[in-house]
Design a protein around this motif. Sequence first.
Motif, PDB file in Angstrom:
ATOM      1  N   GLY A 177      40.295  42.808  28.388  1.00 25.34           N
ATOM      2  CA  GLY A 177      39.673  43.607  29.018  1.00 25.34           C
ATOM      3  C   GLY A 177      38.845  43.507  30.215  1.00 25.34           C
ATOM      4  O   GLY A 177      38.432  44.732  30.411  1.00 25.34           O
ATOM      5  N   ASP A 178      38.658  42.396  30.597  1.00 26.43           N
ATOM      6  CA  ASP A 178      37.769  42.440  32.203  1.00 26.43           C
ATOM      7  C   ASP A 178      38.398  43.490  33.048  1.00 26.43           C
ATOM      8  O   ASP A 178      39.670  43.723  33.135  1.00 26.43           O
ATOM      9  N   MET A 179      37.600  43.838  33.901  1.00 24.57           N
ATOM     10  CA  MET A 179      37.710  44.555  34.933  1.00 24.57           C
ATOM     11  C   MET A 179      37.858  43.863  36.110  1.00 24.57           C
ATOM     12  O   MET A 179      36.462  43.815  36.532  1.00 24.57           O
ATOM     13  N   LEU A 180      38.804  43.595  36.861  1.00 25.61           N
ATOM     14  CA  LEU A 180      38.221  42.586  38.241  1.00 25.61           C
ATOM     15  C   LEU A 180      38.696  43.417  39.401  1.00 25.61           C
ATOM     16  O   LEU A 180      39.971  43.919  39.517  1.00 25.61           O
ATOM     17  N   VAL A 181      38.127  42.774  41.157  1.00 25.35           N
ATOM     18  CA  VAL A 181      38.839  42.995  42.428  1.00 25.35           C
ATOM     19  C   VAL A 181      38.443  41.652  42.748  1.00 25.35           C
ATOM     20  O   VAL A 181      38.324  40.130  42.179  1.00 25.35           O
ATOM     21  N   GLY A 182      40.644  41.371  42.993  1.00 28.77           N
ATOM     22  CA  GLY A 182      40.410  40.141  43.399  1.00 28.77           C
ATOM     23  C   GLY A 182      41.538  40.629  44.792  1.00 28.77           C
ATOM     24  O   GLY A 182      41.700  41.850  45.053  1.00 28.77           O
ATOM     25  N   TYR A 183      42.535  38.703  45.433  1.00 27.10           N
ATOM     26  CA  TYR A 183      42.744  39.165  46.636  1.00 27.10           C
ATOM     27  C   TYR A 183      43.707  37.789  46.273  1.00 27.10           C
ATOM     28  O   TYR A 183      42.862  36.887  45.848  1.00 27.10           O
ATOM     29  N   ALA A 184      44.828  37.530  47.562  1.00 29.03           N
ATOM     30  CA  ALA A 184      45.456  36.476  47.297  1.00 29.03           C
ATOM     31  C   ALA A 184      44.580  35.761  48.769  1.00 29.03           C
ATOM     32  O   ALA A 184      43.834  36.714  49.123  1.00 29.03           O
ATOM     33  N   THR A 185      44.837  34.379  48.121  1.00 28.15           N
ATOM     34  CA  THR A 185      43.856  33.173  49.076  1.00 28.15           C
ATOM     35  C   THR A 185      44.030  33.285  51.225  1.00 28.15           C
ATOM     36  O   THR A 185      44.094  33.262  51.630  1.00 28.15           O
ATOM     37  N   ASP A 186      45.632  33.179  50.325  1.00 24.44           N
ATOM     38  CA  ASP A 186      46.483  32.957  51.288  1.00 24.44           C
ATOM     39  C   ASP A 186      46.437  34.553  52.532  1.00 24.44           C
ATOM     40  O   ASP A 186      46.656  35.387  52.019  1.00 24.44           O
ATOM     41  N   GLU A 187      45.094  34.764  53.669  1.00 21.94           N
ATOM     42  CA  GLU A 187      45.384  35.664  54.322  1.00 21.94           C
ATOM     43  C   GLU A 187      46.605  36.305  54.935  1.00 21.94           C
ATOM     44  O   GLU A 187      46.467  37.781  54.944  1.00 21.94           O
ATOM     45  N   ASN A 188      47.646  36.207  54.923  1.00 23.50           N
ATOM     46  CA  ASN A 188      48.852  36.643  55.584  1.00 23.50           C
ATOM     47  C   ASN A 188      49.335  37.807  54.293  1.00 23.50           C
ATOM     48  O   ASN A 188      49.080  38.825  54.395  1.00 23.50           O
ATOM     49  N   VAL A 189      49.096  36.729  53.043  1.00 24.29           N
ATOM     50  CA  VAL A 189      49.667  37.904  51.807  1.00 24.29           C
ATOM     51  C   VAL A 189      48.810  38.576  52.108  1.00 24.29           C
ATOM     52  O   VAL A 189      49.613  39.865  51.509  1.00 24.29           O
ATOM     53  N   ARG A 190      47.530  38.738  51.742  1.00 18.74           N
ATOM     54  CA  ARG A 190      46.475  39.751  51.508  1.00 18.74           C
ATOM     55  C   ARG A 190      46.762  41.032  52.307  1.00 18.74           C
ATOM     56  O   ARG A 190      46.468  42.229  51.958  1.00 18.74           O
ATOM     57  N   LYS A 191      47.166  40.168  54.507  1.00 19.46           N
ATOM     58  CA  LYS A 191      47.171  41.026  54.673  1.00 19.46           C
ATOM     59  C   LYS A 191      48.533  42.044  54.484  1.00 19.46           C
ATOM     60  O   LYS A 191      48.411  43.302  54.478  1.00 19.46           O
ATOM     61  N   ARG A 192      49.739  41.310  54.588  1.00 14.33           N
ATOM     62  CA  ARG A 192      50.528  42.447  53.847  1.00 14.33           C
ATOM     63  C   ARG A 192      51.072  43.254  52.956  1.00 14.33           C
ATOM     64  O   ARG A 192      51.336  43.826  52.484  1.00 14.33           O
ATOM     65  N   GLY A 193      50.310  42.707  52.092  1.00 21.02           N
ATOM     66  CA  GLY A 193      49.897  42.904  50.526  1.00 21.02           C
ATOM     67  C   GLY A 193      49.940  44.689  50.556  1.00 21.02           C
ATOM     68  O   GLY A 193      49.483  44.962  51.649  1.00 21.02           O
ATOM     69  N   ALA A 194      50.286  44.998  49.900  1.00 23.81           N
ATOM     70  CA  ALA A 194      49.494  46.733  49.534  1.00 23.81           C
ATOM     71  C   ALA A 194      48.279  46.676  49.319  1.00 23.81           C
ATOM     72  O   ALA A 194      48.024  48.013  50.243  1.00 23.81           O
ATOM     73  N   SER A 195      47.420  46.638  49.175  1.00 27.05           N
ATOM     74  CA  SER A 195      45.668  46.286  48.811  1.00 27.05           C
ATOM     75  C   SER A 195      45.895  44.975  48.918  1.00 27.05           C
ATOM     76  O   SER A 195      45.378  44.822  49.855  1.00 27.05           O
ATOM     77  N   GLY A 196      45.628  44.358  48.370  1.00 22.16           N
ATOM     78  CA  GLY A 196      45.150  42.722  48.482  1.00 22.16           C
ATOM     79  C   GLY A 196      46.047  41.132  48.096  1.00 22.16           C
ATOM     80  O   GLY A 196      45.679  41.091  48.386  1.00 22.16           O
ATOM     81  N   GLY A 197      47.405  42.115  48.015  1.00 19.54           N
ATOM     82  CA  GLY A 197      47.869  40.331  48.047  1.00 19.54           C
ATOM     83  C   GLY A 197      47.525  39.884  46.890  1.00 19.54           C
ATOM     84  O   GLY A 197      48.658  38.977  46.761  1.00 19.54           O
ATOM     85  N   LEU A 198      47.696  40.782  45.464  1.00 19.75           N
ATOM     86  CA  LEU A 198      46.653  39.904  44.234  1.00 19.75           C
ATOM     87  C   LEU A 198      48.825  40.106  43.495  1.00 19.75           C
ATOM     88  O   LEU A 198      48.241  38.488  43.225  1.00 19.75           O
ATOM     89  N   VAL A 199      49.039  41.121  43.248  1.00 19.84           N
ATOM     90  CA  VAL A 199      50.331  41.411  42.154  1.00 19.84           C
ATOM     91  C   VAL A 199      50.910  39.811  42.820  1.00 19.84           C
ATOM     92  O   VAL A 199      51.790  39.244  42.252  1.00 19.84           O
TER      93      VAL A 199
END
Lengths: 142, 384
Positions: B5-27
């Motif tokens: 049930g948690d609603m979170l906002v997150g991102y990949a810690t790897d800057e490169n993945v985060r940057k290339r990701g559609a939003s935050g690279g979390l997936v």
Amino acid sequence: MAEEGWEPKIVAFCCNWCSYGGADTAGMGRFQQPASTRIIKVMCSGRIDPLHVFNAFLEGADAVLVTGCHIGDCHYVNGNEKTEVKYKFLEEMLQQLGLEPDRLHLNWISASEGERFANFITDVTAKVKELGPSPLKPEGVK
Amino acid sequence: MVNVGDMLVGYATDENVRKRGASGGLVTAVLAAALEKGLVENVVVMKHINEFEAVPIITNDVDEVLASTGSLHSVPVNLAKYAMGRKVAMPAKPCDAQAVIEQAKRGMIDLDNTYIVGLNCGGSMHPVTTKKMLVAMYDIDPEDVVGEDIEKGKLIFKTKNGEEKAIAIDELEEAGFGRRESCRFCTLKIPVNADLACGNWGVIGDLAGSATFCQVMNDKGVKLLENAIEAGRIEVEPASDKAIAIRAKVNDVMVNLGSTLEKEIFPDIPDKERMQYYMEQMEDCIDCGACKEVCPVCACGEDSKCTMFHSLVDNYKMSMYHLVRLLHLSDSCIACGQCSDVCPSDIPITLLQSRFAIPSQRKREYTPGMNVDDVPPFFEVILK
Ligand SMILES: Cc1cc2nc3c(=O)[nH]c(=O)nc-3n(C[C@H](O)[C@H](O)[C@H](O)COP(=O)(O)OP(=O)(O)OC[C@H]3O[C@@H](n4cnc5c(N)ncnc54)[C@H](O)[C@@H]3O)c2cc1C
Ligand code: FES
């Protein structure tokens, strides 16, 4: 519109234990009914696959009857309950397809209900006669 | 600690993945961590070829997973069948997740072994339509496209010489381009049927464009996230009330639009004209069988009623193949659009199928692919 003197062809699926017996009883009791029906005997109405119904229509049936034992009387516990589930889908589907609802019927008939069988055939035949040949009938088939 | 049930906002810690990701690279980071930490043996991801072409791959190579960032809006493949018989984690649009669950109901997929990272989806486009649209509406050579984005209802293409061109999706759809028809009337935009529901709706403020909104749907979702946090691959924080409200609001708008478009896409056809309509639609069928091949909810395998009892020699007024499929899929069709996508004769099969499936499903208050415990209506009677 149907040609003069046209007689509908009706395929009736009957289960071995009840509705086929009903058809038999209709004959033995000399109840009048039109000669429009071709009976296909199956062990249980649960054996009637929608595919068989499609096949009947595509080969030229003007109506198809699905029949079996009354609910609770199926000789294979609940074959006819399965028939009912499939039938409801089939009914909705053929209606959406644009086939007139009077061309498909479900009826539970016991082996002793000869008169009920004969009346059923008489009713359906009259309705289908009014509708004319099925739109799914192949060219050249009467 | 992550909870259902948690609603979170997150991102990949790897800057490169985060940057290339559609939003935050979390997936991507969650999928990679699932593989690294042995939660799964394989991951299904999309391997990019270009903006209009990508192939699903099943991989156990973390680098290949990390390279698969980004959303491909013009690759409408359904991924469910790639999960069969494996212990996998996979990204999934709502319709991918629906198909996975339908397969699970039919014993073809073991959900305990399948981790579904859901992606919000406002719709996808057919690659051929997209290319035609680029020429007709954008005046861009498809070969020159290097990137694509959706922002504020506009579809943006970037070319290799650094230009950007944006056109409103409404305008594109009015001109006959834009999203696939099945996406237009779809009303499942947030994959609440997946283990996690990820997207960019609700990512606001400083994080806009560089984080992923993530709703935790069940225990497997908890596992996925905790595993990725432990592996040091992601960072998450609770989403603000405002973020949650915005996400819900955008979703409402999209769902309402879907319902409105459904009425436009399925005009009533009078009883007496329907048979003729279906016959005309299906008369171009060349009997290739592709629609069955791609169908992600079909669990029949090669020898099935629709093919075994069908022969062109019969010369029937309507194809037995299609009749069987129309009936057979009436409780399971999720209107994912795959069959229309692949039809070489351009028969709108999904639309035809939906005319049967939607009313049948609504009447029974049954939506396929939502919950594995919902018994398909066709299986209603079980031996007592
Ligand atoms: C067709 C499509 C439409 C979308 N529409 C919306 C929307 O309207 N609103 C919204 O909030 N979010 C939407 N998303 C989700 C959003 O674009 C991001 O995927 C999500 O926010 C996760 O971002 P990320 O950076 O964590 O993902 P990333 O780390 O970039 O990972 C993306 C993952 O998606 C997979 N993927 C890419 N393309 C496809 C595809 N066509 N089918 C299946 N899997 C794919 C990749 O293999 C990768 O694993 C959409 C995604 C897709 C694929
Ligand atoms: S035996 Fe008659 S319906 Fe089953």
